[in-house]
Structures are given as C-alpha cells and as structure tokens.
Motif scaffolding. Sequence first.
Motif, PDB file in Angstrom:
ATOM      1  N   LEU A   1       0.823  -1.215   0.000  1.00  0.00           N
ATOM      2  CA  LEU A   1       0.000   0.000   0.000  1.00  0.00           C
ATOM      3  C   LEU A   1       0.854   1.261   0.000  1.00  0.00           C
ATOM      4  O   LEU A   1       0.436   2.311  -0.511  1.00  0.00           O
ATOM      5  CB  LEU A   1      -0.938  -0.008   1.205  1.00  0.00           C
ATOM      6  CG  LEU A   1      -2.055  -1.060   1.172  1.00  0.00           C
ATOM      7  CD1 LEU A   1      -2.749  -1.156   2.525  1.00  0.00           C
ATOM      8  CD2 LEU A   1      -3.063  -0.741   0.067  1.00  0.00           C
ATOM      9  N   ALA A   2       2.065   1.159   0.553  1.00  0.00           N
ATOM     10  CA  ALA A   2       2.961   2.319   0.579  1.00  0.00           C
ATOM     11  C   ALA A   2       3.434   2.717  -0.815  1.00  0.00           C
ATOM     12  O   ALA A   2       3.993   3.803  -1.002  1.00  0.00           O
ATOM     13  CB  ALA A   2       4.164   2.029   1.473  1.00  0.00           C
ATOM     14  N   LEU A   3       3.232   1.839  -1.824  1.00  0.00           N
ATOM     15  CA  LEU A   3       3.587   2.182  -3.202  1.00  0.00           C
ATOM     16  C   LEU A   3       2.632   3.215  -3.797  1.00  0.00           C
ATOM     17  O   LEU A   3       2.941   3.835  -4.815  1.00  0.00           O
ATOM     18  CB  LEU A   3       3.569   0.922  -4.082  1.00  0.00           C
ATOM     19  CG  LEU A   3       4.670  -0.112  -3.839  1.00  0.00           C
ATOM     20  CD1 LEU A   3       4.366  -1.390  -4.612  1.00  0.00           C
ATOM     21  CD2 LEU A   3       6.025   0.450  -4.242  1.00  0.00           C
ATOM     22  N   LEU A   4       1.465   3.395  -3.173  1.00  0.00           N
ATOM     23  CA  LEU A   4       0.463   4.317  -3.706  1.00  0.00           C
ATOM     24  C   LEU A   4       0.801   5.751  -3.323  1.00  0.00           C
ATOM     25  O   LEU A   4       1.108   6.049  -2.163  1.00  0.00           O
ATOM     26  CB  LEU A   4      -0.932   3.961  -3.181  1.00  0.00           C
ATOM     27  CG  LEU A   4      -1.377   2.498  -3.329  1.00  0.00           C
ATOM     28  CD1 LEU A   4      -2.822   2.347  -2.874  1.00  0.00           C
ATOM     29  CD2 LEU A   4      -1.214   2.023  -4.761  1.00  0.00           C
ATOM     30  N   ASP A   5       0.728   6.644  -4.287  1.00  0.00           N
ATOM     31  CA  ASP A   5       0.995   8.053  -4.031  1.00  0.00           C
ATOM     32  C   ASP A   5      -0.056   8.617  -3.082  1.00  0.00           C
ATOM     33  O   ASP A   5      -1.262   8.433  -3.284  1.00  0.00           O
ATOM     34  CB  ASP A   5       0.971   8.821  -5.358  1.00  0.00           C
ATOM     35  CG  ASP A   5       1.295  10.288  -5.172  1.00  0.00           C
ATOM     36  OD1 ASP A   5       2.148  10.602  -4.320  1.00  0.00           O
ATOM     37  OD2 ASP A   5       0.688  11.124  -5.873  1.00  0.00           O
ATOM     38  N   GLY A   6       0.404   9.295  -2.033  1.00  0.00           N
ATOM     39  CA  GLY A   6      -0.517   9.922  -1.093  1.00  0.00           C
ATOM     40  C   GLY A   6      -0.991   9.031   0.027  1.00  0.00           C
ATOM     41  O   GLY A   6      -1.788   9.461   0.868  1.00  0.00           O
ATOM     42  N   VAL A   7      -0.510   7.773   0.067  1.00  0.00           N
ATOM     43  CA  VAL A   7      -0.912   6.850   1.135  1.00  0.00           C
ATOM     44  C   VAL A   7       0.196   6.786   2.177  1.00  0.00           C
ATOM     45  O   VAL A   7       1.315   6.348   1.889  1.00  0.00           O
ATOM     46  CB  VAL A   7      -1.208   5.442   0.576  1.00  0.00           C
ATOM     47  CG1 VAL A   7      -1.393   4.447   1.714  1.00  0.00           C
ATOM     48  CG2 VAL A   7      -2.445   5.483  -0.299  1.00  0.00           C
ATOM     49  N   GLY A   8      -0.114   7.254   3.392  1.00  0.00           N
ATOM     50  CA  GLY A   8       0.834   7.204   4.489  1.00  0.00           C
ATOM     51  C   GLY A   8       0.383   6.211   5.545  1.00  0.00           C
ATOM     52  O   GLY A   8      -0.581   5.454   5.342  1.00  0.00           O
ATOM     53  N   PRO A   9       1.057   6.198   6.703  1.00  0.00           N
ATOM     54  CA  PRO A   9       0.728   5.228   7.761  1.00  0.00           C
ATOM     55  C   PRO A   9      -0.739   5.257   8.186  1.00  0.00           C
ATOM     56  O   PRO A   9      -1.334   4.206   8.414  1.00  0.00           O
ATOM     57  CB  PRO A   9       1.659   5.641   8.910  1.00  0.00           C
ATOM     58  CG  PRO A   9       2.810   6.316   8.236  1.00  0.00           C
ATOM     59  CD  PRO A   9       2.236   7.017   7.060  1.00  0.00           C
TER      60      PRO A   9
ATOM     61  N   SER B   1      -3.387   6.172   6.395  1.00  0.00           N
ATOM     62  CA  SER B   1      -4.218   5.580   5.344  1.00  0.00           C
ATOM     63  C   SER B   1      -4.064   4.066   5.310  1.00  0.00           C
ATOM     64  O   SER B   1      -5.041   3.330   5.113  1.00  0.00           O
ATOM     65  CB  SER B   1      -3.833   6.169   3.978  1.00  0.00           C
ATOM     66  OG  SER B   1      -4.098   7.554   3.931  1.00  0.00           O
ATOM     67  N   VAL B   2      -2.828   3.594   5.491  1.00  0.00           N
ATOM     68  CA  VAL B   2      -2.593   2.150   5.521  1.00  0.00           C
ATOM     69  C   VAL B   2      -3.385   1.516   6.652  1.00  0.00           C
ATOM     70  O   VAL B   2      -4.008   0.460   6.481  1.00  0.00           O
ATOM     71  CB  VAL B   2      -1.088   1.850   5.671  1.00  0.00           C
ATOM     72  CG1 VAL B   2      -0.862   0.362   5.948  1.00  0.00           C
ATOM     73  CG2 VAL B   2      -0.330   2.271   4.427  1.00  0.00           C
ATOM     74  N   ARG B   3      -3.379   2.154   7.819  1.00  0.00           N
ATOM     75  CA  ARG B   3      -4.121   1.617   8.955  1.00  0.00           C
ATOM     76  C   ARG B   3      -5.615   1.535   8.652  1.00  0.00           C
ATOM     77  O   ARG B   3      -6.270   0.548   8.998  1.00  0.00           O
ATOM     78  CB  ARG B   3      -3.865   2.503  10.186  1.00  0.00           C
ATOM     79  CG  ARG B   3      -4.626   2.099  11.443  1.00  0.00           C
ATOM     80  CD  ARG B   3      -4.338   0.677  11.860  1.00  0.00           C
ATOM     81  NE  ARG B   3      -2.928   0.446  12.129  1.00  0.00           N
ATOM     82  CZ  ARG B   3      -2.402  -0.750  12.315  1.00  0.00           C
ATOM     83  NH1 ARG B   3      -3.166  -1.827  12.235  1.00  0.00           N
ATOM     84  NH2 ARG B   3      -1.119  -0.876  12.562  1.00  0.00           N
ATOM     85  N   ARG B   4      -6.174   2.540   7.972  1.00  0.00           N
ATOM     86  CA  ARG B   4      -7.599   2.517   7.632  1.00  0.00           C
ATOM     87  C   ARG B   4      -7.909   1.368   6.675  1.00  0.00           C
ATOM     88  O   ARG B   4      -8.932   0.688   6.808  1.00  0.00           O
ATOM     89  CB  ARG B   4      -8.019   3.850   7.001  1.00  0.00           C
ATOM     90  CG  ARG B   4      -8.187   4.987   7.994  1.00  0.00           C
ATOM     91  CD  ARG B   4      -8.961   6.147   7.381  1.00  0.00           C
ATOM     92  NE  ARG B   4      -8.250   6.725   6.233  1.00  0.00           N
ATOM     93  CZ  ARG B   4      -7.353   7.699   6.337  1.00  0.00           C
ATOM     94  NH1 ARG B   4      -7.034   8.197   7.527  1.00  0.00           N
ATOM     95  NH2 ARG B   4      -6.777   8.174   5.250  1.00  0.00           N
TER      96      ARG B   4
ATOM     97  N   LYS C   1      -8.372  10.501  -2.314  1.00  0.00           N
ATOM     98  CA  LYS C   1      -8.832  10.634  -3.694  1.00  0.00           C
ATOM     99  C   LYS C   1      -7.670  10.668  -4.674  1.00  0.00           C
ATOM    100  O   LYS C   1      -7.732  10.081  -5.763  1.00  0.00           O
ATOM    101  CB  LYS C   1      -9.680  11.904  -3.821  1.00  0.00           C
ATOM    102  CG  LYS C   1     -10.329  12.070  -5.182  1.00  0.00           C
ATOM    103  CD  LYS C   1     -11.257  13.281  -5.184  1.00  0.00           C
ATOM    104  CE  LYS C   1     -11.944  13.415  -6.549  1.00  0.00           C
ATOM    105  NZ  LYS C   1     -12.868  14.590  -6.573  1.00  0.00           N
ATOM    106  N   ARG C   2      -6.568  11.329  -4.314  1.00  0.00           N
ATOM    107  CA  ARG C   2      -5.417  11.458  -5.204  1.00  0.00           C
ATOM    108  C   ARG C   2      -4.759  10.106  -5.474  1.00  0.00           C
ATOM    109  O   ARG C   2      -3.993   9.959  -6.414  1.00  0.00           O
ATOM    110  CB  ARG C   2      -4.385  12.408  -4.619  1.00  0.00           C
ATOM    111  CG  ARG C   2      -3.832  11.981  -3.287  1.00  0.00           C
ATOM    112  CD  ARG C   2      -2.817  12.954  -2.731  1.00  0.00           C
ATOM    113  NE  ARG C   2      -1.522  12.827  -3.354  1.00  0.00           N
ATOM    114  CZ  ARG C   2      -0.394  13.313  -2.831  1.00  0.00           C
ATOM    115  NH1 ARG C   2      -0.436  13.971  -1.673  1.00  0.00           N
ATOM    116  NH2 ARG C   2       0.745  13.162  -3.449  1.00  0.00           N
ATOM    117  N   SER C   3      -5.070   9.109  -4.627  1.00  0.00           N
ATOM    118  CA  SER C   3      -4.468   7.785  -4.783  1.00  0.00           C
ATOM    119  C   SER C   3      -5.316   6.857  -5.629  1.00  0.00           C
ATOM    120  O   SER C   3      -4.955   5.690  -5.825  1.00  0.00           O
ATOM    121  CB  SER C   3      -4.254   7.142  -3.402  1.00  0.00           C
ATOM    122  OG  SER C   3      -3.560   8.000  -2.531  1.00  0.00           O
ATOM    123  N   GLY C   4      -6.445   7.350  -6.143  1.00  0.00           N
ATOM    124  CA  GLY C   4      -7.384   6.479  -6.835  1.00  0.00           C
ATOM    125  C   GLY C   4      -6.792   5.764  -8.034  1.00  0.00           C
ATOM    126  O   GLY C   4      -7.006   4.559  -8.221  1.00  0.00           O
TER     127      GLY C   4
END
Length: 681
Positions: A421-429, A431-434, A459-462
């Motif tokens: 999930l960390a490969l996705l732009d805009g996804v941090g810790p 967002s990963v937890r959610r 949204k930017r990670s869509g």
Amino acid sequence: MFATASVGNERSWRTGLDAAQLEAVTAGPGPVLVIAGAGSGKTKTLAARVARLLEDGADPDRILLLTFSRRAAKEMLHRAGALTRVRTARVWGGTFHAIGNRLLREYGHALGLPASFTILDAGDASDLFGVIRTDLGLAERGRRFPRKETLVDIYSRVVNAQEPLAQVLKERFPWCEQEADGIRDTFAAYLERKAELSVLDYDDILLYWRALVTDSHLDARFDHVLVDEYQDTNVLQADVVAGLVPDGRGLFVVGDDAQAIYGFRAASSANMIGFPERFPSTALVRLERNYRSVQPVLDVANAVLADAKGIFDKELRAVRVEHHAARPTMGQLADESSEAQFVCDRVLDHRERGVALRDQAVLFRTGHHSARLEIELARRNVPFVKYGGLKVLETAHVKDLVAFLRLLENPSDELAWHRVLALLDGVGPASVRRVIEHLALPDAAALRRFVDGGAPVPKRSGADLDVLRATFAACLAPAGDGEPLGPAQEIEAIRITAAPLFEQRYPDAAVRLEDLHQLEGVAASSGSRAAFLADVTLDPPTLTSDLAGPPLLDDDYLILSTIHSAKGGEWDVVFLIHASDGNVPSDMSLSTQEGLEEERRLLYVAVTRARDELYVTYPLRYYHRPRQLDDAHTYGQVSRFLQPHRSLFEQHVEAQPDSLRRSEITGGPDRVRASVAALWS
C-alpha cells in the motif's frame, strides 16, 4: 550395511582420499566428529561419506545433509553423485532454515501451524517491531527506547543463544537494561502478532523444528544426518541436530573450531568442543593435511593458532612442496595513503607476473577499512568487486515484489499490506491503517475483497489503487489452460501491470524492473510460490547480478572483502590490510575473553585464505573518521596476535609518514632557530 565399495569402480568414493579422510569416510555409523583444518578437504570428505552411504544401500530419502548455504549443499551432492552410480536427487540437502521450512510445511500441522504460513526476513521482523513499538506508545514517553533494529538484535540473541533476557541485556545491551519491562511487553506483543498474521521469522523455524523433534516422532525421519561447518551452529541448531538423532547413531559432523567467527549471530564454538560430551561414544578424526597453502603461510596460521584457548589442538601441514615458496610480507606503512599505494603496486606487479586480478584478494576487518584503497584503485583504473554489502533481497524493489507474492500466499500478512500500500501516491501510515481495518485482518478472503471492492484511500491515490487492484487481479486470473499461474508467471504479471507504481517510486525504475525480470528465471525452477518465497527469503542471492548467472566480462577484477565474507574463499595472493591492534582484534570485542579469542580465530581465517603469497599491512598513522575534515588520527602497531611472530615474515618498513617527508625544507632547522632567536634579538 557398512560394506566398502569396489576399488575397481572408476567412480569410487575412495578415489583421492588421504588416510585421515578415508578414516572419516569409513568410520562407523556415528556419532563422528571430524575436525577439519582449513584447506584440508572437508567438502571432499562429506561428499565421499554421502556417496559411501549410498553405495552401502542407505535410502537416499533418509539421508539429510545440513549446510550453511544452498550452494554448499548443491556442490556436495553434485560431488557425491560423481562418486557413485546411485542417484543423489532424493537426498535431503540444504540450509538449516530451508530444511526446517520444508519439514514444517509437511509436519507443522502437529504443532498447529497453518500450511500457508509465510516467512519474515530480518527487515520484515524489524518493521513489525517498529509497528508494535508505536502501538504500545513506547516511543512517546520522553525517554530513549531501543530502536526497532535493536529490538530485533536483542530478540534474536535471546532465542538463538537460549539466554534469559536479563542476561542478554546486561552482557550485550547494557544501555537498554532500564527498559527491560518495555522490551518484555514488546516481545510478548511480537509473538501474538505473528500468530495472528500466520507468519514465522527465521528464529521461529528453528524453534518449531526443535519442538517437532522433541515432541513428536520426527526424530525417526532420517537414518543419517551430516552437518557441515558445525562450529557455526547456535544452541537451537545443535538442539535440532541432537533431536534428530538422540543417540548419535547416524550423526556425522564436520567443522573447524578455529574458524568459529560468528559469535555475533549467536553461533557458539562450544557446540563443537562439547560434542564428545554430548555424545560420549564419539569417534574423533582430525584432518590436518592442507591442500591449499604453501608451508610459510601455514607457519603463520599455526603460530596464531598455537596461542588460542579453548579449541582442539591441530597443526596444518602443507601437501604442496614448494622449495622456493615466498615468506609472507609484513608491511609497516606510514599512513593509510601509503598502505593503499603499497597494495596497489603489488597487485599490479602480480598481475604483470601472470596472476589474474580475480586470483588476488584484499581482506579487512570492517567495510570502511577499504575506503582509501578504493580511491587509489579507481585512480589507477583497477576494477574491483567488494563483498560484505547489500544483498539483493535487501533492495527496496525486490522487497516490494516479495510483498506482492506474500499476499498472494497469505492475504492476512499485515506487514506485506503495509509495504504494498505504501507504493500508492498519497498513502501514508494513517491511510494504511484505515485500509487494514477495512480488510478486517486476519481474513483469507481479504485479497479477493480488495480486488473486487477497493479500499478507503485518499482521492489522489485512486489511479494508483486501480493499478494495484489490476495487478492482483492479473495474478489471481487463471492461465490459458485454466490452471493457476506459476510463480514465474505471477512475477511477470506484477512486473508488467505494476510498472507504473515502480516508475513513480524509483528514478532508476528500468534497472530495477530488469532485476524483477531476472527473478522470473529463478522462479521458473521453483515448484510453487511458497517454495520460491522460501528460497529467496532463507537463502537469497548475494548480489543482484547473481540473478543473471555468471557475468560475461572481458576484463578482470580484484576482490575486496571483509574477513567474514571471505570465509570459504581462497586466492593465490591475499592482502590483509589495517592489521593494527584495535582493528585486529577489534577494540569493540575486548570486553570478554571469548571475544578476544574469536578475533584471533578471525585472523586465522584471513591468513588461511592465501594459497601462495600473503601480505599483512598496517599503517603507523590512521584516521578514525575518514569522512570528516578534521585531523583526528592515532598511531598504531601491528596486531597483538602477530607481534610475537614477526620473524615468520619478511619485513617492509616505511619509516616516516609521507606528510612529514613532503614538509621537509632544506635548511629547516636553521630557519627554526633563527625565528626563535628573533624573539629576543
């Protein structure tokens, strides 16, 4: 059962064995302890023992050969196959962790292990400790708490050495003693989290294997157990071996306690020293004929060893008779620059005399000791390869790929979800937890639900999320024949479909994607995804270039290596640099007698890598912080291990530092006196 093979057999295992090797190969069923000095033919002896067992009618499926690298097991079985008409394909051969993994897949259900468990490498274990450390709030108390890497080191030491936490903290991590309660809480949470995620770490493989041989009937699985490099076993591994053959019958171990140099990994030479006590009927065989080095080199090795404590007596004798063999050279150089120049001069001189660069090696105690030399080699256009650095599995893009595969194997692997999930732009810790909460781990259906329904990301990670879902969908889709994809096909699908994610994350994505392409070839020979994951996790290639096979080089290259990484290697000419006291032995290892003795054994390993010529050099002046601009340095003397044996070397002495010679000015003393006299005239 133990009838000897026909001498007339052209492929007889007897071929080329000396008297001591033959004694070891033909020894009774065991227990047998072979003390194999450096260069004494232990690989030949082990291979001949396997061949002899097969010739005598042993069931190959009930022979186990344990080594410390997959390459060593493969070589020994190949050699054994060349010495007998009996096929060796069914002989069990591999590393402790690889064999343990294989047995746990087959018998782990008896211990409640799920067949789909995945394996954490050291980096994954560190990441999991980091997550737990944060979840418990231990990093937010206004006090220094051990970092995740330190927690891994402490935990691994406790498990592998089977030492109480309080003892490990007191003796090896005294700065962490005040945090013992928090460390205990972290360890308890680590055990629970691994169970929830159905993952095992390296240490678990040995722990569960020991439980199998202790609490079940797995001790009857093998009739013959052969162990290479027994001096490098830790307490857990020695317990596993003893559990496989409790009475020692069928046990054959080979090692050299004088080469026990992995104490920092919890390996213990005491396992070898205490072997006859653990198995009272032990037959002990010494291999002391050295087939590698000339006698002047062995004279130095024997002298170093004669001062050692707590090892079996041995004296290496050269088989090669060289009447004009050169005595080793001890070089006292002014400083590190002079040492680098000295080594380069001799490397190039040997090359002109016909010794290829790759038949020469420069060894050192720790990686930064070669820094000045590397600069000088580059200046002189001398190519080199340095060992002791980053392994291919430790590179970020390969760890990304492995995380994809681990999720295909075990959708509940929370750590793998964190990485992917960390490969996705805009996804941090956060967002990963959610996302992980949304997937309701552990759940075997989590991956399919992720592919079908997505996940709560910004949204930017869509767009990136769509790429990730498409990647997993491509892996889950059946092949053209309706069968599931094999591991090579899965890697191909990941490499192609997830390419936009890699290109976004890594500036040199094209090179990294080519590494993944090379891994497809490795995976093609694996029977399953689980087998491939076990191979790359438990016995990874050392260099990325290893994935492509032998390099097609027109030129030659010099070998640079730490002494630890050089163990098992041999070269015509060996240079041991920075052999100053405080470096060899390292001043970090002098707090205990065992630490000092391990450093002595490390020097013995370095010396015995040389076939024909040995150079030992040390600078009189060397810098502690070469990357800094200050002039902090110290003056050194040769290692305490070599000081009493200087007479065994030709001496090369450079009296003054270059910097002082360069500063000499004609009439200097007169000018100094005149300047002082001017103060009162």
